[in-house]
Scaffold this motif. Structure first.
Motif, PDB file in Angstrom:
ATOM      1  N   ILE A   1       0.828  -1.207   0.000  1.00 25.57           N
ATOM      2  CA  ILE A   1       0.000   0.000   0.000  1.00 25.57           C
ATOM      3  C   ILE A   1       0.863   1.258   0.000  1.00 25.57           C
ATOM      4  CG2 ILE A   1      -1.653   1.325   1.389  1.00 25.57           C
ATOM      5  CD1 ILE A   1      -2.791  -1.516   2.259  1.00 25.57           C
ATOM      6  N   PHE A   2       1.887   1.307   0.851  1.00 22.21           N
ATOM      7  CA  PHE A   2       2.763   2.475   0.898  1.00 22.21           C
ATOM      8  C   PHE A   2       3.570   2.615  -0.394  1.00 22.21           C
ATOM      9  CE2 PHE A   2       2.470   1.968   5.664  1.00 22.21           C
ATOM     10  CZ  PHE A   2       1.725   3.130   5.855  1.00 22.21           C
ATOM     11  N   GLY A   3       4.059   1.491  -0.911  1.00 20.44           N
ATOM     12  CA  GLY A   3       4.812   1.537  -2.166  1.00 20.44           C
ATOM     13  C   GLY A   3       3.964   2.038  -3.319  1.00 20.44           C
TER      14      GLY A   3
ATOM     15  N   ALA B   1      -5.513   5.609   5.169  1.00 18.58           N
ATOM     16  CA  ALA B   1      -5.336   6.929   4.545  1.00 18.58           C
ATOM     17  C   ALA B   1      -4.729   6.778   3.149  1.00 18.58           C
ATOM     18  CB  ALA B   1      -4.458   7.820   5.422  1.00 18.58           C
ATOM     19  N   CYS B   2      -3.740   5.894   3.018  1.00 16.42           N
ATOM     20  CA  CYS B   2      -3.133   5.648   1.706  1.00 16.42           C
ATOM     21  C   CYS B   2      -4.142   5.032   0.742  1.00 16.42           C
ATOM     22  CB  CYS B   2      -1.911   4.737   1.850  1.00 16.42           C
ATOM     23  SG  CYS B   2      -0.486   5.533   2.599  1.00 16.42           S
TER      24      CYS B   2
ATOM     25  N   MET C   1      -2.295   0.663  10.648  1.00 18.98           N
ATOM     26  CA  MET C   1      -3.599   0.425  10.038  1.00 18.98           C
ATOM     27  C   MET C   1      -4.235   1.743   9.573  1.00 18.98           C
ATOM     28  SD  MET C   1      -5.313  -2.345   9.396  1.00 18.98           S
ATOM     29  CE  MET C   1      -4.679  -3.477  10.603  1.00 18.98           C
ATOM     30  N   VAL C   2      -4.196   2.762  10.420  1.00 15.45           N
ATOM     31  CA  VAL C   2      -4.771   4.063  10.061  1.00 15.45           C
ATOM     32  C   VAL C   2      -4.011   4.668   8.879  1.00 15.45           C
ATOM     33  CG1 VAL C   2      -5.117   6.443  10.863  1.00 15.45           C
ATOM     34  CG2 VAL C   2      -5.755   4.522  12.338  1.00 15.45           C
ATOM     35  N   ALA C   3      -2.682   4.583   8.905  1.00 16.35           N
ATOM     36  CA  ALA C   3      -1.883   5.117   7.796  1.00 16.35           C
ATOM     37  C   ALA C   3      -2.213   4.383   6.495  1.00 16.35           C
ATOM     38  CB  ALA C   3      -0.394   5.013   8.116  1.00 16.35           C
TER      39      ALA C   3
ATOM     40  N   TRP D   1      -7.547   5.362  -3.909  1.00 15.23           N
ATOM     41  CA  TRP D   1      -8.923   5.252  -4.409  1.00 15.23           C
ATOM     42  C   TRP D   1      -9.247   6.453  -5.297  1.00 15.23           C
ATOM     43  CZ3 TRP D   1     -11.952   1.040  -3.917  1.00 15.23           C
ATOM     44  CH2 TRP D   1     -13.295   1.155  -4.281  1.00 15.23           C
ATOM     45  N   ARG D   2      -8.772   7.625  -4.881  1.00 16.12           N
ATOM     46  CA  ARG D   2      -8.995   8.840  -5.677  1.00 16.12           C
ATOM     47  C   ARG D   2      -8.113   8.839  -6.924  1.00 16.12           C
ATOM     48  NH1 ARG D   2     -10.183  14.243  -2.621  1.00 16.12           N
ATOM     49  NH2 ARG D   2     -10.354  14.697  -4.814  1.00 16.12           N
ATOM     50  N   ARG D   3      -6.912   8.301  -6.817  1.00 21.35           N
ATOM     51  CA  ARG D   3      -5.978   8.297  -7.944  1.00 21.35           C
ATOM     52  C   ARG D   3      -6.421   7.325  -9.030  1.00 21.35           C
ATOM     53  NH1 ARG D   3       0.005   6.856  -6.392  1.00 21.35           N
ATOM     54  NH2 ARG D   3      -0.354   8.652  -5.061  1.00 21.35           N
ATOM     55  N   PHE D   4      -6.909   6.166  -8.618  1.00 23.98           N
ATOM     56  CA  PHE D   4      -7.297   5.118  -9.567  1.00 23.98           C
ATOM     57  C   PHE D   4      -8.821   4.962  -9.525  1.00 23.98           C
ATOM     58  CE2 PHE D   4      -2.951   4.162  -8.405  1.00 23.98           C
ATOM     59  CZ  PHE D   4      -2.369   3.925  -9.646  1.00 23.98           C
TER      60      PHE D   4
END
Length: 191
Positions: free
Chosen positions: A8-10, A153-154, A148-150, A159-162
Motif C-alpha cells: 500500500i505504501f509503495g 489513509a493511503c 492500520m490508520v496510515a 482510491w482517488r488516484r485510480f
C-alpha cells in the motif's frame, strides 16, 4: 511492517494512473524484500509441514535464512538499484527500486528481535529497535493501529488516484489483506 502495508505504501509513493508497468513495478518492489520469507516459510509450512513455531522461532533466525534476508533487505543493494534506475531515467525501474527502498526504510525502525542486517555486505550488524510493528512487548499494540490508520489513509489516496474498476478491486483486496494478518497470526500461533 506487514507486507500488505508495504504494498500500500509503495503504491501510494510510486504507482501512476495510466502507467500500469510503473504501478506493477511499484508493487513488485514493495514485495521483493519479503519475498524470500514467503517462499521459504511457505515451503516449510505448506509443503514440508513444518510447525509454525519452528518456522518463525527457529528457522527465521537461522544463519541461512538471515544471510538471505541480509541480501534482499540491504540498503546498499536497493540504493544501488535506485541509483542505477535514476541514472537511466527509467520510470519502471525507479518505481521498483524506490518501493523496495521505501520498504526497508519503513522496516528499519520497526523490528526488534526479528531485525535484519540492512547494511550487508558492509556489516551483519542489526538495528534492534525498541519498537516493533507487531510485538506487544515492544509497543506493537500502539504501532499496529497506527500502521492500520496510515494504510487506510493511503487507500483513500489511491482510491482517488485510480478510478477504474480493476484498480479499485485490487485496492479492496489490499484493504482485506492488511486487515487479515491480525486473524492469520492468531490462527498460526494459537493452534
Amino acid at each position: 511492517m506487514n507486507t500488505p502495508a508495504h504494498l500500500i505504501f509503495g503504491a501510494t509513493a510510486f504507482a501512476k494512473q495510466g502507467q500500469p508497468k510503473v504501478t506493477i513495478a511499484a508493487l513488485l518492489g514493495a514485495l521483493a524484500p519479503d519475498l524470500s520469507l514467503y517462499l521459504m516459510a511457505g515451503w516449510h509450512l505448506f509443503i514440508l509441514g513444518t510447525d509454525a513455531e519452528i518456522v518463525f522461532r527457529v528457522l527465521y533466525y537461522s544463519d541461512l535464512w538471515q544471510a538471505i534476508f541480509a541480501i534482499d533487505n540491504s540498503f546498499f543493494v536497493w540504493g544501488a538499484l535506485l541509483g542505477f534506475a535514476l541514472w537511466a531515467k527509467h520510470p519502471v525501474f525507479i518505481a521498483f527500486a524506490g518501493a523496495g527502498l521505501l520498504h526497508l526504510a519503513l522496516d528499519f525502525p520497526l523490528h526488534n528481535d526479528d531485525a535484519r542486517a540492512h547494511f550487508w555486505p558492509a556489516t551483519d550488524w542489526k538495528f534492534i529497535s525498541p519498537v516493533s510493528y507487531w510485538d506487544r512487548n515492544h509497543y506493537g499494540g500502539i504501532v499496529g493501529p497506527i500502521e492500520m490508520v496510515a494504510c487506510l489513509a493511503c487507500i483513500a489516496v489511491l482510491w482517488r488516484r485510480f478510478q477504474t474498476l480493476v484498480p479499485r478491486i485490487i485496492l479492496a483486496l489490499a484493504t482485506v489483506m492488511q486487515l487479515a494478518p491480525v486473524f492469520v497470526w492468531v490462527f498460526v500461533f494459537d493452534r
